[in-house]
Design an enzyme around this catalytic site. Structure first.
Site, PDB file in Angstrom:
ATOM      1  N   ASP A  50     -80.363  41.054 108.093  1.00  0.00           N
ATOM      2  CA  ASP A  50     -79.989  39.862 108.638  1.00  0.00           C
ATOM      3  C   ASP A  50     -80.590  38.594 107.726  1.00  0.00           C
ATOM      4  O   ASP A  50     -80.643  37.522 108.463  1.00  0.00           O
ATOM      5  CB  ASP A  50     -80.472  39.608 110.055  1.00  0.00           C
ATOM      6  CG  ASP A  50     -79.732  40.891 110.934  1.00  0.00           C
ATOM      7  OD1 ASP A  50     -78.673  41.394 110.666  1.00  0.00           O
ATOM      8  OD2 ASP A  50     -80.462  41.249 111.848  1.00  0.00           O
ATOM      9  N   GLU A  51     -80.766  38.824 106.526  1.00  0.00           N
ATOM     10  CA  GLU A  51     -81.214  37.682 105.747  1.00  0.00           C
ATOM     11  C   GLU A  51     -80.400  36.643 105.439  1.00  0.00           C
ATOM     12  O   GLU A  51     -80.627  35.626 104.996  1.00  0.00           O
ATOM     13  CB  GLU A  51     -81.980  38.289 104.227  1.00  0.00           C
ATOM     14  CG  GLU A  51     -82.753  39.209 104.565  1.00  0.00           C
ATOM     15  CD  GLU A  51     -82.376  40.653 104.690  1.00  0.00           C
ATOM     16  OE1 GLU A  51     -81.446  41.084 104.949  1.00  0.00           O
ATOM     17  OE2 GLU A  51     -83.101  41.695 104.383  1.00  0.00           O
ATOM     18  N   GLY A  52     -78.962  36.818 105.731  1.00  0.00           N
ATOM     19  CA  GLY A  52     -77.946  36.015 105.479  1.00  0.00           C
ATOM     20  C   GLY A  52     -77.176  36.594 104.121  1.00  0.00           C
ATOM     21  O   GLY A  52     -76.338  35.776 103.414  1.00  0.00           O
TER      22      GLY A  52
ATOM     23  N   ASP B  21     -83.904  25.700 106.160  1.00  0.00           N
ATOM     24  CA  ASP B  21     -83.688  24.513 107.056  1.00  0.00           C
ATOM     25  C   ASP B  21     -84.613  24.899 108.461  1.00  0.00           C
ATOM     26  O   ASP B  21     -84.859  23.793 109.025  1.00  0.00           O
ATOM     27  CB  ASP B  21     -82.264  24.228 107.407  1.00  0.00           C
ATOM     28  CG  ASP B  21     -81.584  25.461 107.680  1.00  0.00           C
ATOM     29  OD1 ASP B  21     -81.621  26.468 107.001  1.00  0.00           O
ATOM     30  OD2 ASP B  21     -80.969  25.652 108.761  1.00  0.00           O
TER      31      ASP B  21
ATOM     32  N   GLY C  37     -78.584  25.868 105.692  1.00  0.00           N
ATOM     33  CA  GLY C  37     -77.779  25.799 107.041  1.00  0.00           C
ATOM     34  C   GLY C  37     -76.577  26.743 106.762  1.00  0.00           C
ATOM     35  O   GLY C  37     -76.410  27.579 105.947  1.00  0.00           O
TER      36      GLY C  37
ATOM     37  N   ARG D  58     -84.034  39.242 117.819  1.00  0.00           N
ATOM     38  CA  ARG D  58     -84.538  39.307 116.881  1.00  0.00           C
ATOM     39  C   ARG D  58     -86.344  39.346 116.654  1.00  0.00           C
ATOM     40  O   ARG D  58     -86.692  37.979 117.083  1.00  0.00           O
ATOM     41  CB  ARG D  58     -84.265  38.924 115.391  1.00  0.00           C
ATOM     42  CG  ARG D  58     -82.672  39.435 115.098  1.00  0.00           C
ATOM     43  CD  ARG D  58     -81.972  38.508 114.055  1.00  0.00           C
ATOM     44  NE  ARG D  58     -80.750  39.220 113.929  1.00  0.00           N
ATOM     45  CZ  ARG D  58     -80.028  38.323 113.435  1.00  0.00           C
ATOM     46  NH1 ARG D  58     -79.943  36.942 112.787  1.00  0.00           N
ATOM     47  NH2 ARG D  58     -78.471  38.744 113.072  1.00  0.00           N
TER      48      ARG D  58
ATOM     49  N   THR E 255     -75.862  44.025 118.037  1.00  0.00           N
ATOM     50  CA  THR E 255     -76.236  44.393 119.481  1.00  0.00           C
ATOM     51  C   THR E 255     -76.542  43.154 120.455  1.00  0.00           C
ATOM     52  O   THR E 255     -76.876  43.405 121.594  1.00  0.00           O
ATOM     53  CB  THR E 255     -77.364  45.487 119.387  1.00  0.00           C
ATOM     54  OG1 THR E 255     -78.595  44.679 118.744  1.00  0.00           O
ATOM     55  CG2 THR E 255     -77.294  46.758 118.631  1.00  0.00           C
TER      56      THR E 255
ATOM     57  N   LYS F 141     -82.077  30.000 105.039  1.00  0.00           N
ATOM     58  CA  LYS F 141     -82.630  29.817 106.365  1.00  0.00           C
ATOM     59  C   LYS F 141     -83.987  28.554 106.064  1.00  0.00           C
ATOM     60  O   LYS F 141     -84.899  28.703 106.897  1.00  0.00           O
ATOM     61  CB  LYS F 141     -82.740  30.650 107.337  1.00  0.00           C
ATOM     62  CG  LYS F 141     -81.612  31.384 107.507  1.00  0.00           C
ATOM     63  CD  LYS F 141     -81.538  32.579 108.579  1.00  0.00           C
ATOM     64  CE  LYS F 141     -81.031  31.849 110.005  1.00  0.00           C
ATOM     65  NZ  LYS F 141     -80.630  32.823 110.893  1.00  0.00           N
TER      66      LYS F 141
ATOM     67  N   HIS G  54     -72.495  41.019 109.913  1.00  0.00           N
ATOM     68  CA  HIS G  54     -72.719  39.479 109.112  1.00  0.00           C
ATOM     69  C   HIS G  54     -71.941  38.474 109.684  1.00  0.00           C
ATOM     70  O   HIS G  54     -70.777  38.671 110.174  1.00  0.00           O
ATOM     71  CB  HIS G  54     -72.152  39.681 107.708  1.00  0.00           C
ATOM     72  CG  HIS G  54     -72.441  41.035 107.057  1.00  0.00           C
ATOM     73  ND1 HIS G  54     -74.070  41.198 106.921  1.00  0.00           N
ATOM     74  CD2 HIS G  54     -71.952  42.049 106.445  1.00  0.00           C
ATOM     75  CE1 HIS G  54     -74.467  42.478 106.338  1.00  0.00           C
ATOM     76  NE2 HIS G  54     -73.092  43.043 106.142  1.00  0.00           N
TER      77      HIS G  54
ATOM     78  N   GLY H 154     -80.676  28.348 100.905  1.00  0.00           N
ATOM     79  CA  GLY H 154     -79.824  28.183 102.193  1.00  0.00           C
ATOM     80  C   GLY H 154     -80.286  26.986 102.957  1.00  0.00           C
ATOM     81  O   GLY H 154     -81.340  27.097 103.265  1.00  0.00           O
TER      82      GLY H 154
HETATM   83  P1  GDP Z   1     -76.420  39.434 107.177  1.00  0.00           P
HETATM   84  O1  GDP Z   1     -76.630  40.641 108.039  1.00  0.00           O
HETATM   85  O2  GDP Z   1     -77.882  39.549 106.247  1.00  0.00           O
HETATM   86  O3  GDP Z   1     -75.304  39.082 106.460  1.00  0.00           O
HETATM   87  O4  GDP Z   1     -77.123  38.130 108.244  1.00  0.00           O
HETATM   88  P2  GDP Z   1     -76.522  37.817 109.568  1.00  0.00           P
HETATM   89  O5  GDP Z   1     -75.406  37.323 109.575  1.00  0.00           O
HETATM   90  O6  GDP Z   1     -76.754  38.949 110.552  1.00  0.00           O
HETATM   91  O7  GDP Z   1     -77.717  36.801 110.114  1.00  0.00           O
HETATM   92  C1  GDP Z   1     -77.868  35.603 109.442  1.00  0.00           C
HETATM   93  C2  GDP Z   1     -77.518  34.549 110.271  1.00  0.00           C
HETATM   94  O8  GDP Z   1     -78.291  33.247 109.572  1.00  0.00           O
HETATM   95  C3  GDP Z   1     -75.960  34.270 110.628  1.00  0.00           C
HETATM   96  O9  GDP Z   1     -75.858  33.731 111.679  1.00  0.00           O
HETATM   97  C4  GDP Z   1     -75.847  33.145 109.615  1.00  0.00           C
HETATM   98  O10 GDP Z   1     -74.559  32.234 109.872  1.00  0.00           O
HETATM   99  C5  GDP Z   1     -76.971  32.408 109.500  1.00  0.00           C
HETATM  100  N1  GDP Z   1     -77.443  31.728 108.105  1.00  0.00           N
HETATM  101  C6  GDP Z   1     -77.029  32.342 106.983  1.00  0.00           C
HETATM  102  N2  GDP Z   1     -77.719  31.529 105.945  1.00  0.00           N
HETATM  103  C7  GDP Z   1     -78.188  30.284 106.679  1.00  0.00           C
HETATM  104  C8  GDP Z   1     -79.001  29.326 106.627  1.00  0.00           C
HETATM  105  O11 GDP Z   1     -79.308  28.955 105.108  1.00  0.00           O
HETATM  106  N3  GDP Z   1     -79.654  28.421 107.256  1.00  0.00           N
HETATM  107  C9  GDP Z   1     -79.137  28.619 108.742  1.00  0.00           C
HETATM  108  N4  GDP Z   1     -79.602  27.720 109.520  1.00  0.00           N
HETATM  109  N5  GDP Z   1     -78.365  29.803 109.015  1.00  0.00           N
HETATM  110  C10 GDP Z   1     -78.047  30.576 108.064  1.00  0.00           C
HETATM  111  P1  IMO Z   2     -77.577  43.902 108.409  1.00  0.00           P
HETATM  112  O1  IMO Z   2     -76.667  44.665 107.193  1.00  0.00           O
HETATM  113  C1  IMO Z   2     -81.022  44.601 111.142  1.00  0.00           C
HETATM  114  C2  IMO Z   2     -82.231  48.488 111.988  1.00  0.00           C
HETATM  115  C3  IMO Z   2     -81.787  48.634 113.587  1.00  0.00           C
HETATM  116  C4  IMO Z   2     -83.054  49.827 113.705  1.00  0.00           C
HETATM  117  C5  IMO Z   2     -82.878  50.622 112.351  1.00  0.00           C
HETATM  118  C6  IMO Z   2     -82.108  52.046 112.403  1.00  0.00           C
HETATM  119  O2  IMO Z   2     -76.700  43.011 109.448  1.00  0.00           O
HETATM  120  O3  IMO Z   2     -78.648  43.202 107.870  1.00  0.00           O
HETATM  121  P2  IMO Z   2     -79.720  52.434 112.676  1.00  0.00           P
HETATM  122  O4  IMO Z   2     -78.538  52.085 113.841  1.00  0.00           O
HETATM  123  O5  IMO Z   2     -79.377  51.951 111.227  1.00  0.00           O
HETATM  124  O6  IMO Z   2     -79.829  53.890 112.783  1.00  0.00           O
HETATM  125  O7  IMO Z   2     -80.829  51.673 113.226  1.00  0.00           O
HETATM  126  O8  IMO Z   2     -82.432  49.920 111.209  1.00  0.00           O
HETATM  127  N1  IMO Z   2     -80.846  47.879 111.090  1.00  0.00           N
HETATM  128  C7  IMO Z   2     -80.617  46.754 111.007  1.00  0.00           C
HETATM  129  N2  IMO Z   2     -81.416  45.473 111.389  1.00  0.00           N
HETATM  130  N3  IMO Z   2     -79.941  44.175 110.334  1.00  0.00           N
HETATM  131  C8  IMO Z   2     -78.968  45.214 109.987  1.00  0.00           C
HETATM  132  O9  IMO Z   2     -77.785  45.274 109.062  1.00  0.00           O
HETATM  133  C9  IMO Z   2     -79.361  46.630 110.386  1.00  0.00           C
HETATM  134  N4  IMO Z   2     -79.028  47.771 110.134  1.00  0.00           N
HETATM  135  C10 IMO Z   2     -79.785  48.769 110.749  1.00  0.00           C
HETATM  136  O10 IMO Z   2     -82.151  47.679 114.012  1.00  0.00           O
HETATM  137  O11 IMO Z   2     -84.334  49.048 113.713  1.00  0.00           O
HETATM  138 MG    MG Z   3     -76.911  41.276 110.192  1.00  0.00          MG
END
Ligand code: GDP
Ligand code: IMO
Ligand code: MG
Length: 441
Positions: free
Chosen positions: A35-37, A353, A431, A325, A321, A351, A63, A429
């Protein structure tokens, strides 16, 4: 008559692999616990690419991408789909046809073109028993649970390694599919009923349901290894999108609190079916702080009200889910480990910001180990990692919204990361929206 080569064999024309080095195959990989973006960064870089390929994982990934005021969610399909790019789901992925079909309908309903998607014949299929077993195992583990997304990921990869899996190509032949279902159900129903107390699955119903999915997915199914290789030979720019992240890697992550695939950049080659020599760049994506979903050790997890504050400011709730976080300060020991495992050629720091609200920002530069020593290297032994304490350096905050020009304190934050990792930060990033990013030169 062809010219004669060594040992009297006909000399062959050299392959064009060297030419393809001119145009990059770039891996994009999460540097922390997910969930790094990544979605946003893939969407950004996809603008100048031809092909975007996912190399691992399944619907456990989620994502969010914000474009033109609209928020889109993707799970299976590479984030490049929003740019109308050709997209590949590679052999290293696991597919839940029900989720994929829903995702195709969702994207089509929102006006996104989905006809340029390609799905590997060799990707494995998540079956209903995998989901039921994932849920059953978590229930049985109780307090020791992993905190999985309960999407059947672990059991599907386990059956793949066991050589009992059902692959996408099996869906295409009703006779093979039926035979595989029969063999699988004979064993899985025993487990479901006797071990996990779950309802057994019915052959006829499953065969009919998966035959329907096969009809929907048939147009997308192809030899994606060949397709990507041809694209590279034709000089196309290819993005290889990793799901999840480094510390969730099955071999090198915080086992057993990991996912079940190879998440790190080295997994991109086998996950797609190209040679490692085709990869030129590895872009790591790291949040300016850290989040984690699910169980497992997390040295910089914040104790106290700043945890809640960071979660609210950053909107840190799971895309798949909806779980909260867990939030913590930036961990440079773990990030240095990620740089080692992935060989980043540059880093996107997202992120930043979100940190604008804080007057002081702690950054973990070393770990204090149980024996009283300090280390800047990620501990090789899990007990050291479980019991280490973060050693922080505290940086002044900038207390202003971020625009195109970073204020000096924000620049200093970025420079600390670059110095500690010896990796250039190329994107910051500022925003969630697509255009909220600063390119550093
Ligand atoms: P991913 O799984 O790595 O693609 O990340 P996710 O989409 O699950 O979670 C990242 C969240 O941060 C999303 O809601 C994005 O819209 C948001 N996001 C991404 N980059 C930035 C940023 O630079 N600033 C802020 N405020 N939000 C961001
Ligand atoms: P994105 O691509 C954050 C975590 C789960 C759990 C562990 C194992 O959005 O960054 P699994 O269902 O894969 O067997 O769960 O891994 N996990 C993630 N956490 N972002 C993800 O994907 C994840 N994919 C798996 O929360 O701790
Ligand atoms: Mg994600």
């Amino acid at each position: 008559m062809p010219p004669s080569g060594r040992a009297g064999l006909p000399a062959r024309a050299p392959t064009r692999v060297a030419d393809s080095r001119d145009v990059p195959a770039t891996v994009i990989v999460g540097a922390q616990w997910g969930d790094e973006g990544k979605g946003k960064i893939v969407d950004l870089l996809a603008e100048h690419c031809d092909l975007v390929c996912r190399y691992n994982g399944g619907p456990n990934a989620g994502h969010k991408i914000v474009a033109d005021g609209e928020t889109y969610k993707v799970q299976h399909i590479p984030s490049g789909v929003l740019r109308g790019k050709e997209c590949v789901i590679g052999a290293g992925c696991v597919i839940d046809p029900a989720v994929l079909v829903d995702e195709l309908d969702y994207l089509a309903g929102r006006g996104v073109h989905i006809d340029r998607l390609h799905l590997s014949t060799n990707a494995h299929v998540i079956m209903p028993w995998h989901v039921a077993i994932d849920q059953g195992v978590e229930r049985r583990l109780g307090k020791l649970k992993i905190g999985t997304t309960k999407r059947g990921i672990g059991p599907t990869y386990a059956d793949k390694a066991f050589r009992l899996g059902i692959r996408v190509q099996d869906l295409l032949d009703p006779k093979i599919l039926r035979q595989k279902l029969e063999v699988a159900l004979a064993e899985k129903n025993v487990w479901l009923e006797r071990v996990y107390g779950a309802a057994p699955l019915e052959l006829e119903e499953l065969a009919a349901r998966y035959e329907n999915y096969a009809q929907r997915l048939r147009p997308y199914i192809t030899d994606t290894s060949l397709l990507v290789d041809r694209a590279l030979r034709d000089g196309k720019a290819v993005l290889l999108e990793g799901a999840h992240a480094t510390l969730l890697d099955l071999d090198h992550g915080t086992y057993p609190f990991v996912t079940s695939s190879t998440t790190i950049a080295g997994g991109a080659a086998p996950g797609i079916g190209i040679g490692p020599t085709r990869i030129d760049e590895v872009v790591g994506v790291a949040k300016a702080y850290v989040t984690r979903v699910g169980e497992g050790p997390f040295p910089t997890e914040i104790e106290g009200p700043d945890q809640e504050r960071l979660r609210e400011l950053g909107g840190e709730f799971g895309t798949v889910t909806g779980r909260e976080r867990r939030c913590g300060w930036l961990d440079l020991v773990a990030l240095r480990y990620a740089a080692r495992l992935n060989g980043f050629t540059s880093l996107a720091l997202t992120k930043l910001d979100v940190l604008s609200a804080f007057a002081e920002i702690p950054v973990c530069v070393r770990y204090l180990l149980p024996d009283g020593s300090e280390t800047a290297d990620f501990p090789a032994h899990q007990s050291d990692f479980h019991h280490c304490r973060p050693v922080y350096e505290t940086l002044p905050g900038w207390r202003e919204p971020l625009g195109d020009e970073l204020p000096p304190a924000a620049k200093a934050y970025v420079e600390l990361v670059e110095r500690e990792l010896e990796v250039e930060v190329s994107l910051v990033g500022t925003g969630a929206e697509r255009e909220r990013v600063v390119a550093l030169g």
